[in-house]
Design a protein around this motif. Structure first.
Motif, PDB file in Angstrom:
ATOM      1  N   LEU A  59       0.805  -1.220   0.000  1.00  0.00           N
ATOM      2  CA  LEU A  59       0.000   0.000   0.000  1.00  0.00           C
ATOM      3  C   LEU A  59       0.840   1.274   0.000  1.00  0.00           C
ATOM      4  O   LEU A  59       0.305   2.372  -0.111  1.00  0.00           O
ATOM      5  N   ILE A  60       2.157   1.147   0.128  1.00  0.00           N
ATOM      6  CA  ILE A  60       3.030   2.317   0.194  1.00  0.00           C
ATOM      7  C   ILE A  60       3.152   2.946  -1.184  1.00  0.00           C
ATOM      8  O   ILE A  60       3.453   2.276  -2.168  1.00  0.00           O
ATOM      9  N   ARG A  61       2.904   4.246  -1.248  1.00  0.00           N
ATOM     10  CA  ARG A  61       2.999   4.984  -2.503  1.00  0.00           C
ATOM     11  C   ARG A  61       4.153   5.979  -2.501  1.00  0.00           C
ATOM     12  O   ARG A  61       4.678   6.340  -3.543  1.00  0.00           O
ATOM     13  N   TYR A  62       4.564   6.442  -1.320  1.00  0.00           N
ATOM     14  CA  TYR A  62       5.609   7.460  -1.222  1.00  0.00           C
ATOM     15  C   TYR A  62       6.289   7.332   0.136  1.00  0.00           C
ATOM     16  O   TYR A  62       5.633   7.026   1.129  1.00  0.00           O
ATOM     17  N   ILE A  63       7.604   7.574   0.165  1.00  0.00           N
ATOM     18  CA  ILE A  63       8.366   7.530   1.421  1.00  0.00           C
ATOM     19  C   ILE A  63       9.180   8.817   1.530  1.00  0.00           C
ATOM     20  O   ILE A  63       9.834   9.226   0.568  1.00  0.00           O
ATOM     21  N   ARG A  64       9.133   9.427   2.688  1.00  0.00           N
ATOM     22  CA  ARG A  64       9.951  10.614   2.943  1.00  0.00           C
ATOM     23  C   ARG A  64      10.751  10.366   4.223  1.00  0.00           C
ATOM     24  O   ARG A  64      10.214   9.908   5.222  1.00  0.00           O
ATOM     25  N   VAL A  65      12.040  10.698   4.183  1.00  0.00           N
ATOM     26  CA  VAL A  65      12.905  10.546   5.345  1.00  0.00           C
ATOM     27  C   VAL A  65      13.454  11.923   5.702  1.00  0.00           C
ATOM     28  O   VAL A  65      14.073  12.588   4.873  1.00  0.00           O
ATOM     29  N   ASN A  66      13.195  12.356   6.933  1.00  0.00           N
ATOM     30  CA  ASN A  66      13.695  13.640   7.430  1.00  0.00           C
ATOM     31  C   ASN A  66      14.620  13.403   8.608  1.00  0.00           C
ATOM     32  O   ASN A  66      14.306  12.611   9.502  1.00  0.00           O
ATOM     33  N   GLU A  67      15.725  14.107   8.611  1.00  0.00           N
ATOM     34  CA  GLU A  67      16.635  14.037   9.755  1.00  0.00           C
ATOM     35  C   GLU A  67      16.244  15.114  10.747  1.00  0.00           C
ATOM     36  O   GLU A  67      16.097  16.282  10.389  1.00  0.00           O
ATOM     37  N   GLN A  68      16.054  14.725  12.004  1.00  0.00           N
ATOM     38  CA  GLN A  68      15.675  15.654  13.052  1.00  0.00           C
ATOM     39  C   GLN A  68      16.905  16.032  13.859  1.00  0.00           C
ATOM     40  O   GLN A  68      17.772  15.199  14.113  1.00  0.00           O
ATOM     41  N   LYS A  69      16.974  17.271  14.259  1.00  0.00           N
ATOM     42  CA  LYS A  69      18.062  17.734  15.115  1.00  0.00           C
ATOM     43  C   LYS A  69      17.748  17.334  16.547  1.00  0.00           C
ATOM     44  O   LYS A  69      16.678  17.611  17.067  1.00  0.00           O
ATOM     45  N   ARG A  70      18.675  16.651  17.170  1.00  0.00           N
ATOM     46  CA  ARG A  70      18.505  16.250  18.567  1.00  0.00           C
ATOM     47  C   ARG A  70      19.175  17.280  19.448  1.00  0.00           C
ATOM     48  O   ARG A  70      20.284  17.701  19.193  1.00  0.00           O
ATOM     49  N   GLN A  71      18.484  17.693  20.498  1.00  0.00           N
ATOM     50  CA  GLN A  71      19.037  18.669  21.424  1.00  0.00           C
ATOM     51  C   GLN A  71      20.018  17.985  22.359  1.00  0.00           C
ATOM     52  O   GLN A  71      19.758  16.910  22.884  1.00  0.00           O
ATOM     53  N   LYS A  72      21.152  18.646  22.528  1.00  0.00           N
ATOM     54  CA  LYS A  72      22.135  18.132  23.482  1.00  0.00           C
ATOM     55  C   LYS A  72      21.799  18.693  24.852  1.00  0.00           C
ATOM     56  O   LYS A  72      21.558  19.884  25.023  1.00  0.00           O
ATOM     57  N   ILE A  73      21.788  17.832  25.818  1.00  0.00           N
ATOM     58  CA  ILE A  73      21.451  18.243  27.183  1.00  0.00           C
ATOM     59  C   ILE A  73      22.756  18.400  27.955  1.00  0.00           C
ATOM     60  O   ILE A  73      23.569  17.483  28.033  1.00  0.00           O
TER      61      ILE A  73
END
Length: 79
Positions: A59-73
C-alpha cells in the motif's frame, strides 16, 4: 546519535516512524535500509512514540525521510 522521521504515504493513510541511528549514518543509508525492508517483507512494524502499527508494504505509494536535530542536554546545568 541522529534521529530520523520516516513518513510512509499509503493509499488511504499516512504512517510515521521515528528511528535513532549512529551519528555516522547518512540519510541515504536510512532510505536504502527502508527500501530493503519493504522489498523483503509484505508487512512490517513501524515504531513511534504514539504506538506501533503494522504497515502493508503493497500500500506504500511514497516515502519521505527527514533528519531531526537532537538537542544536546548539558548535565552540568541540571545539577
Amino acid at each position: 546519535m541522529k534521529e530520523f522521521v520516516i513518513c510512509y504515504t499509503l493509499e488511504n493513510d499516512i504512517k510515521r516512524e521515528r528511528i535513532i541511528k549512529e551519528s555516522t549514518i547518512k540519510k541515504e543509508d536510512v532510505v536504502q535500509e527502508i527500501l530493503e525492508k519493504i522489498e523483503q517483507r509484505k508487512f512490517f512494524l513501524a515504531e513511534d512514540s504514539q504506538g506501533d502499527c503494522w504497515v502493508n508494504s503493497s500500500l506504500i505509494r511514497y516515502i519521505r525521510v527527514n533528519e531531526q536535530k537532537r538537542q544536546k542536554i548539558n548535565l552540568i546545568h541540571m545539577l
